[in-house]
Motif scaffolding. Sequence first.
Motif, PDB file in Angstrom:
ATOM      1  N   ARG B 207       0.642  -1.200   0.138  1.00 56.29           N
ATOM      2  CA  ARG B 207       0.142   0.080   0.025  1.00 56.29           C
ATOM      3  C   ARG B 207       0.868   1.210   0.192  1.00 56.29           C
ATOM      4  N   GLU B 208       1.920   1.179   0.893  1.00 59.70           N
ATOM      5  CA  GLU B 208       2.910   2.325   0.855  1.00 59.70           C
ATOM      6  C   GLU B 208       3.468   2.700  -0.542  1.00 59.70           C
ATOM      7  N   GLN B 209       4.170   1.256  -0.942  1.00 57.97           N
ATOM      8  CA  GLN B 209       4.585   1.568  -2.406  1.00 57.97           C
ATOM      9  C   GLN B 209       3.598   2.175  -3.309  1.00 57.97           C
ATOM     10  N   ALA B 275      -5.288 -10.027  -2.424  1.00 57.74           N
ATOM     11  CA  ALA B 275      -5.679  -9.106  -1.237  1.00 57.74           C
ATOM     12  C   ALA B 275      -4.483  -8.407  -0.982  1.00 57.74           C
ATOM     13  N   THR B 276      -3.152  -9.034  -0.891  1.00 61.00           N
ATOM     14  CA  THR B 276      -2.244  -8.496  -0.466  1.00 61.00           C
ATOM     15  C   THR B 276      -1.719  -7.251  -1.087  1.00 61.00           C
ATOM     16  N   VAL B 277      -2.096  -7.170  -2.491  1.00 62.22           N
ATOM     17  CA  VAL B 277      -1.927  -5.718  -3.291  1.00 62.22           C
ATOM     18  C   VAL B 277      -2.791  -4.673  -3.316  1.00 62.22           C
ATOM     19  N   GLU B 282      -7.416   2.125  -5.635  1.00 63.45           N
ATOM     20  CA  GLU B 282      -6.845   2.138  -6.968  1.00 63.45           C
ATOM     21  C   GLU B 282      -7.252   0.846  -7.749  1.00 63.45           C
ATOM     22  N   GLY B 283      -7.620  -0.313  -7.071  1.00 63.93           N
ATOM     23  CA  GLY B 283      -8.122  -1.469  -7.990  1.00 63.93           C
ATOM     24  C   GLY B 283      -6.397  -2.205  -7.828  1.00 63.93           C
ATOM     25  N   ALA B 502     -10.729  -3.524   5.156  1.00 60.13           N
ATOM     26  CA  ALA B 502      -9.464  -3.191   5.026  1.00 60.13           C
ATOM     27  C   ALA B 502      -9.257  -2.412   3.914  1.00 60.13           C
ATOM     28  N   THR B 503      -9.999  -2.536   2.797  1.00 60.00           N
ATOM     29  CA  THR B 503      -9.795  -1.758   1.707  1.00 60.00           C
ATOM     30  C   THR B 503     -10.801  -0.632   1.355  1.00 60.00           C
ATOM     31  N   ASN B 504     -12.097  -0.732   2.483  1.00 58.52           N
ATOM     32  CA  ASN B 504     -12.729   0.270   2.408  1.00 58.52           C
ATOM     33  C   ASN B 504     -13.554   0.740   1.073  1.00 58.52           C
ATOM     34  N   GLU B 505     -13.830  -0.261   0.366  1.00 62.72           N
ATOM     35  CA  GLU B 505     -14.360   0.232  -1.020  1.00 62.72           C
ATOM     36  C   GLU B 505     -15.796  -0.095  -1.144  1.00 62.72           C
TER      37      GLU B 505
END
Lengths: 112, 511
Positions: B207-209, B275-277, B282-283, B502-505
Amino acid sequence: MTPLLALSDPLTPVALAHFLITSGGLFVIGLVGFLTRRNMIVMFLCTELMFQAAALAMIAFGAYHLDPSGQVFVIFILTVAAAEAALALGLVVFLYRRRETLSAEAWSELHE
Amino acid sequence: MAEKLWFVIPELILFGGAVIVSVLGLSPRRVIREQLPLITCVFLAIAFIATPIVYSVERVDLATGLLPELGRYVKMSVCLIGVLLAMLSVGLIDRRLEGDLGSGRVPFDALRTSRGEYYAFFLLSLIGVMLCCSANDLIWLFLALELTSLPTYIMVAMSRGSRKAQEASVKYFFLGAMAAAVFLYGFALLYGATGTIELTAMQSIFREQRLAGDLNPVALVGLILAILGVSFKIAAAPMHFYAADVYEGAASSVTAFLGFVPKAAGMIALIALLATVGWGAEGLPQPIVTTLWMMAVLTMTLGNIGALLQRSVKRMLAYSSIAHSGYMLIGIIAGPGLGVNAVLFYLLVYGLMNTGAFGVLAGLERQGQEIETLEDLAGLRQRHPAMAWAMALCAGSLLGFPPLLGFIGKLYLFIAGVEAGQLPLVVIAAINSAISAWYYLMLVGMPILASPSPRSETIVRTPAAWPRVAALLTAIAVVVLPVFAQRLLDGAAQATEGMVDATNEQEPRGG
């Protein structure tokens, strides 16, 4: 976390590159060998080569990140590879008793 | 650590079952050997009951894994279909040996029986699928995937005495080992790019990357290699070509197993890896979406066209299994929320339909041989009406004929695809469904409408009745379960809740 190996300094990027080139080479040799060879023992050795390429990359990355989990992973890879070897040799012996050949081409009853 | 162990209690129960079954299989008493499928089913039932108790709300709230909720739905589905698959395999293993023992021609020799091992491997493979959904690091995921696959290679080899089964087993094993090496190398690159093997830590690093710019190219290559390797397990292109040969070579009940168990493990591994990506706002990264997109299109097209060309029922169902993986990839591309819910729901649906169709094949035989061609099924209704209708209903459901269960599964997948803006993909899938109608309708029409052929006159029931019971149960489920589809889908939605938070989408639709 302290690394299992007594590495005081992480691997330099150049040294890492050496390991990765070796590992990538092993992987490609294994893949090409798997696709071109027809002897079942050689095919199995090629998959082992690919496994060990991944293991080498794991160790190199572990030393680069100073993180022990890469080395732990390798121990598990070795175990799984051993299980696969047992299975492969069992199958090969079993087949050899039936056909007296180890060529994968002798086995072509199943096709379109 | 101790909390983590709670979640593997269902697996531990099944492991106990595997040990007990493998020992009891050596018993010189025929009565005990005949009860092995029953004992297997009992342990699956205990694991089924234990799962919701283990996954209590308080414990799941405290869990730290990547997908804490996933286990409840997946483990219960796996146990449920596991029971049906165990019923399918009754009377399969050691059939000739048991016959000889029964007539007293040969003395009992514990070294020659393999029934115990078969059911032990059966349970171990199911444990592998269950462990996949508790995975929170790459080692665990790798071991779980291998635990799913390794027993299946042996199950294929021991399923029949024929040379075909051994050839199938060799093909399956060698390609499986190669695919394992490919995703293992992918895992190595993922580890190298992030410096951690924990999926949750990996998720935050990615996510940071991505906030800082682009994903590390090493991670990207690693992910693509991992996806390609796992595509072997789900029989998706480019690793699909083994499926027809292996499915044809193995006995029908083992084929049903291969159609569901490795596929479930592969899909869960894909969900965990993707899910890790992030699957966040941003999808997925564009290269991953492109890879998956091409995989989905190729898989369903090659699967359906391949199935059109077959006369052998098992090969046809094998290609249909490939095509169904393609449909499921739509849900994977659509992402968390609707998409993943639809995939989890479809896994259960596909497991049922697939088991039913192969159950019909496992429950009938012709001169001691399995049913092979479509002509064998012609006019089945006159001699075996129940099996004919079970085949017709399962094939109709595989086609996605409303209002059967398969229609609802496919509908949710397509809705998820449309909502995620993947309209072209859904259109391709719809065209593919139309193509598939041709061969599925043959599977519906041949048993019900066609007049019996000389070959089909000689078809008799196998001595064991349980495969036919399983086929009937799934046929009933295919008709009745659409009524409860919403409840099942809510279960799937609950399984992915953590992911959506976690992804809040997207909000999961339901209620």
